[in-house]
Design a protein around this motif. Structure first.
Motif, PDB file in Angstrom:
ATOM      1  N   GLN A   7       0.842  -1.190   0.000  1.00 14.27           N
ATOM      2  CA  GLN A   7       0.000   0.000   0.000  1.00 14.27           C
ATOM      3  C   GLN A   7       0.884   1.248   0.000  1.00 14.27           C
ATOM      4  N   SER A  18      -5.519   7.435  -2.599  1.00 15.50           N
ATOM      5  CA  SER A  18      -6.587   6.443  -2.681  1.00 15.50           C
ATOM      6  C   SER A  18      -6.155   5.183  -3.420  1.00 15.50           C
ATOM      7  N   ARG A  19      -4.975   5.193  -4.042  1.00 15.89           N
ATOM      8  CA  ARG A  19      -4.525   3.989  -4.735  1.00 15.89           C
ATOM      9  C   ARG A  19      -4.315   2.854  -3.737  1.00 15.89           C
ATOM     10  N   GLY A  22      -7.598   1.765  -2.591  1.00 17.31           N
ATOM     11  CA  GLY A  22      -8.232   1.014  -3.668  1.00 17.31           C
ATOM     12  C   GLY A  22      -7.774  -0.420  -3.712  1.00 17.31           C
ATOM     13  N   ASP A  23      -6.493  -0.646  -3.446  1.00 18.75           N
ATOM     14  CA  ASP A  23      -5.986  -2.014  -3.433  1.00 18.75           C
ATOM     15  C   ASP A  23      -6.537  -2.795  -2.253  1.00 18.75           C
ATOM     16  N   TYR A  25      -9.531  -2.394  -1.114  1.00 17.96           N
ATOM     17  CA  TYR A  25     -10.879  -2.756  -1.589  1.00 17.96           C
ATOM     18  C   TYR A  25     -10.794  -3.905  -2.585  1.00 17.96           C
ATOM     19  N   LYS A  26      -9.824  -3.823  -3.498  1.00 19.76           N
ATOM     20  CA  LYS A  26      -9.728  -4.821  -4.561  1.00 19.76           C
ATOM     21  C   LYS A  26      -9.310  -6.179  -4.038  1.00 19.76           C
ATOM     22  N   ALA A 222     -13.032  -3.919  -9.656  1.00 22.27           N
ATOM     23  CA  ALA A 222     -12.826  -2.987  -8.549  1.00 22.27           C
ATOM     24  C   ALA A 222     -13.277  -1.598  -8.994  1.00 22.27           C
ATOM     25  N   MET A 225     -11.870   1.556  -6.879  1.00 18.23           N
ATOM     26  CA  MET A 225     -10.439   1.736  -7.129  1.00 18.23           C
ATOM     27  C   MET A 225     -10.201   2.373  -8.480  1.00 18.23           C
ATOM     28  N   MET A 229      -8.790   6.161  -8.604  1.00 19.58           N
ATOM     29  CA  MET A 229      -7.397   6.141  -9.039  1.00 19.58           C
ATOM     30  C   MET A 229      -7.222   6.975 -10.301  1.00 19.58           C
TER      31      MET A 229
END
Length: 297
Positions: A7, A18-19, A22-23, A25-26, A222, A225, A229
């Motif tokens: 992360q 948020s990347r 986002g990961d 979440y993914k 996702a 994300m 992103m």
């Protein structure tokens, strides 16, 4: 601990907080995502982003000349969103096939991986944007202004997809996120050139961004994300959220309800044909049991 390291790495690489979230979440969609894991991941990504920004500066990863989106792109989104959902489903299946049961093992790696590298090098002589993670292809699509490049974009999109799948199958390990952006951006730009013929004043650059975001959401399954992103790394105007969000929603809905991607065991379990099949299976079981019940009565 390794998970949270990545992360932070995402925050350094893309300079977007948020990347990393986002990961989370993914990758943790099938697990219980705790408030602690989200908080730690977002904090590490944000700190890493600020450190990287202080050294490299704060510049967009993808330069989009037209940042202000208008309502004139909505008809384009309504058509392109579902198309990207279908395309994303097939790309996802191809990536998973290449990185799964079809992946080269042991001795096969010794000749397939050099062959993949040689093929990539030969293609790059004539089309250098094919190299790397797909950023070159995406930026080429976003900044295309002439219809003369439609053929080039089509060839680049197909070659990038084929080389990515071939490289994964040959034994290489890597992500499919950035290639999805390049492929989706090229597809979106091609369709965008057709759209501006009907709607003068529309933006091919915005069409490419919308296509990239929608295909990324579908191929990675996702949506959040992909949306945030692309919004951050492209430094887009707030007006981009509605068309991009609508494109992502349509792509995911089309992915879940019209493709076989929802039949996979590791797919998103909030709708789609897999759940519909479970309902049909349960209904069939009840129908098979009903004659027995009638006999007993």
């Amino acid at each position: 601990s390794c998970f949270f390291f990545f992360q932070a790495e995402d925050g350094i690489r893309d300079r977007s907080p948020s990347r990393g979230l986002g990961d989370v979440y993914k990758r943790q969609l099938h697990k219980n995502v705790s408030k602690r894991s989200v908080a730690v991941s977002l904090t590490m990504s944000t700190i890493a982003m600020w450190v990287g920004m202080s050294v490299h500066g704060f510049h967009p990863y993808y330069f989009v000349p037209d940042k202000h989106f208008t309502l004139g792109m909505i008809p384009f989104v309504i058509v392109v969103g579902p198309l990207m959902g279908v395309a994303g489903a097939y790309f996802r299946k191809a990536f998973q096939w290449a990185g799964g049961k079809a992946k080269a093992k042991q001795v096969q790696v010794l000749w397939q991986l050099p062959l993949a590298a040689a093929v990539t090098g030969v293609v790059a002589i004539f089309f250098p944007q094919i190299m790397g993670n797909g950023r070159g292809l995406a930026e080429f699509a976003i900044n295309s202004t002439s219809t003369k490049v439609i053929g080039v974009l089509l060839i680049g999109m197909l070659l990038k997809a084929a080389i990515t799948v071939f490289t994964l199958k040959a034994g290489a390990y890597g992500g499919t996120l950035a290639p999805s952006i390049g492929i989706g951006g090229s597809f979106g730009a091609i369709l965008g050139f057709g759209y501006i013929m009907m709607v003068p004043g529309a933006s091919v650059a915005q069409a490419a961004v919308i296509g990239a975001t929608a295909l990324l959401a579908a191929s990675q399954q996702a949506p959040l994300m992909a949306l945030f992103m692309m919004f951050e790394v492209s430094h887009l105007d707030y007006t981009a959220l509605m068309p991009m969000g609508l494109a992502v929603s349509l792509a995911i809905l089309c992915l879940l309800y019209t493709s076989d991607a929802a039949d996979e065991e590791d797919s998103v379990d909030f709708g789609g044909r897999r759940i519909n099949k479970q309902k049909k299976k349960k209904r069939k079981q009840l129908q098979q049991l009903s004659p027995q019940d009638n006999t007993k009565t």
